[in-house]
Design an enzyme around this catalytic site. Structure first.
Site, PDB file in Angstrom:
ATOM      1  N   THR A   1      -3.595  -2.201   5.251  1.00  0.00           N
ATOM      2  CA  THR A   1      -2.686  -1.876   4.148  1.00  0.00           C
ATOM      3  C   THR A   1      -3.033  -0.481   3.635  1.00  0.00           C
ATOM      4  O   THR A   1      -4.181  -0.053   3.697  1.00  0.00           O
ATOM      5  CB  THR A   1      -2.787  -2.902   3.008  1.00  0.00           C
ATOM      6  N   GLY A   2      -2.025   0.218   3.141  1.00  0.00           N
ATOM      7  CA  GLY A   2      -2.257   1.603   2.739  1.00  0.00           C
ATOM      8  C   GLY A   2      -2.684   2.437   3.929  1.00  0.00           C
ATOM      9  O   GLY A   2      -3.583   3.267   3.820  1.00  0.00           O
TER      10      GLY A   2
ATOM     11  N   GLY B   1      -5.429   8.949   4.510  1.00  0.00           N
ATOM     12  CA  GLY B   1      -6.798   8.771   4.055  1.00  0.00           C
ATOM     13  C   GLY B   1      -7.617   7.793   4.859  1.00  0.00           C
ATOM     14  O   GLY B   1      -7.578   7.774   6.094  1.00  0.00           O
ATOM     15  N   ILE B   2      -8.387   6.967   4.163  1.00  0.00           N
ATOM     16  CA  ILE B   2      -9.289   6.019   4.817  1.00  0.00           C
ATOM     17  C   ILE B   2      -8.503   4.984   5.613  1.00  0.00           C
ATOM     18  O   ILE B   2      -8.919   4.591   6.705  1.00  0.00           O
ATOM     19  CB  ILE B   2     -10.195   5.346   3.762  1.00  0.00           C
TER      20      ILE B   2
ATOM     21  N   TYR C   1     -10.681   2.075 -13.037  1.00  0.00           N
ATOM     22  CA  TYR C   1     -10.805   1.999 -11.574  1.00  0.00           C
ATOM     23  C   TYR C   1     -12.083   1.262 -11.189  1.00  0.00           C
ATOM     24  O   TYR C   1     -12.071   0.381 -10.328  1.00  0.00           O
ATOM     25  CB  TYR C   1     -10.806   3.410 -10.994  1.00  0.00           C
TER      26      TYR C   1
ATOM     27  N   SER D   1     -15.658   0.286  -3.657  1.00  0.00           N
ATOM     28  CA  SER D   1     -16.060   1.634  -4.055  1.00  0.00           C
ATOM     29  C   SER D   1     -17.456   1.590  -4.635  1.00  0.00           C
ATOM     30  O   SER D   1     -17.847   0.605  -5.260  1.00  0.00           O
ATOM     31  CB  SER D   1     -15.099   2.184  -5.112  1.00  0.00           C
TER      32      SER D   1
END
Length: 258
Positions: free
Chosen positions: A22-23, A27-28, A158, A145
C-alpha cells in the site's frame, strides 16, 4: 530526494509469492515493491492518486489498484481484485501513511483525525481485510517509525500513530496464534523521500539541511535510503525470518538507539 532507482536484484527469494504494497507509488513503498518484484514476487501496489500509481506500476512491472486505505469500500475493491486474479496473498506491506509538523498548541482536531484515520484506522482495516486471503506461512510487515519511541519536535501526533501500530501487533500476534501468519513492524529512521516535500512541505534546501543535522547525531553518520528499508521489509517477509514475529525492527542508522 526521490525513491531509489530501479535495481536489478533478480533473486528467487520471493519466487511465486503474491504481495501487496500500500502506498506503493513513491518513496519506501515504491522501493519495497521494486525489491519484491526483483526477488520474484508478483506485486500489487495501491495508492490514492491514480496517475502516480499508473506511472509507478509501469516503471516497476507491478499491478496497480487505486484505493484509499481510509475507505472500507476501496480496501474491499483492492482485496477482491487480488482474490479474483491470484486467489491468495502471501505478503502484505502495510506502508501507506502520512504526517505533518504540528507543535503542541497548533494541533487541530482536523489534523489529529486525518492522521489517526490514515495511519491507525487505515492500517488496522488493511490488515484485517487482508487476512482472509493469507494462508499459513504468510507475512505482514507494517511501516512504523523510530518516532514511535523518540521525541521529535512538532511531530507528536505522527509519533503517537506509529506507537499505536506497535501496540497493535503485540495483540495481533496473540490473536493469530496457531495460524502461522507473522506480523512485524519495520521502523525507519530518517529516510528523505518525496513525502518530505509533498507531506511535510520542505523545500530542497530544507531537506538538505535537515539531513545534515540528522547525520551529525546518527551513529552511522548519514540518513537512510529507501532501498535500505526495502531490504528489511523483504527480510521480514521472507522465510529467512520464519521464527520472527511481533518485533519492531529499527532501520535507523542507530539514531533512536543512542
Amino acid at each position: 530526494m526521490t525513491a531509489s532507482p530501479l535495481n536489478n536484484v533478480h533473486t528467487t527469494k520471493h519466487a511465486g509469492k503474491v504481495a501487496l504494497v500500500t502506498g506503493g507509488s513513491s518513496g519506501i513503498g515504491f522501493a519495497a515493491a521494486n525489491r519484491l518484484i526483483q526477488e520474484g514476487a508478483t506485486v500489487y501496489i495501491s495508492g490514492r492518486r491514480q496517475a502516480a500509481l499508473t506511472v509507478a506500476a509501469e516503471a516497476l512491472g507491478a499491478i496497480a489498484v487505486q484505493g484509499d486505505i481510509t475507505k472500507g469500500e476501496d480496501l474491499d475493491r483492492i482485496f477482491t481484485t487480488i482474490k479474483q486474479q491470484q486467489g491468495r496473498l502471501d505478503i502484505l506491506f502495510a506502508n501507506a501513511g502520512g504526517g505533518e509538523f504540528s507543535a503542541l498548541g497548533d494541533i487541530t482536531e482536523a489534523k489529529f483525525d486525518k492522521y489517526f484515520d490514515i495511519n491507525v484506522k487505515g492500517t488496522l482495516f488493511t490488515v484485517q481485510k487482508a487476512l482472509p486471503l493469507m494462508a499459513p506461512g504468510s507475512a505482514v510487515v507494517i511501516n512504523g517509525s523510530m518516532a514511535s519511541i523518540k521525541g521529535l519536535p512538532a511531530f507528536s501526533v505522527y509519533s503517537a500513530t506509529k506507537a499505536a501500530l506497535r501496540a497493535f501487533i503485540r495483540g495481533w500476534v496473540v490473536d493469530l496464534k496457531g495460524r502461522d501468519i507473522r506480523i512485524n513492524v519495520v521502523a525507519p529512521g530518517t529516510v528523505p523521500t518525496e513525502a518530505y516535500s509533498s507531506e511535510l512541505g520542505m523545500d530542497s534546501q530544507q531537506i538538505a539541511q535537515f539531513s545534515q543535522q540528522v547525520a551529525a547525531v546518527t551513529p552511522l553518520g548519514r540518513v537512510g535510503q529507501p532501498d535500505e528499508i526495502a531490504k528489511a521489509v523483504s527480510f521480514l517477509a521472507s522465510d529467512d525470518a520464519s521464527f520472527i514475529t511481533g518485533i519492531d525492527l529499527f532501520v535507523d542508522g542507530g539514531q533512536a538507539q543512542v
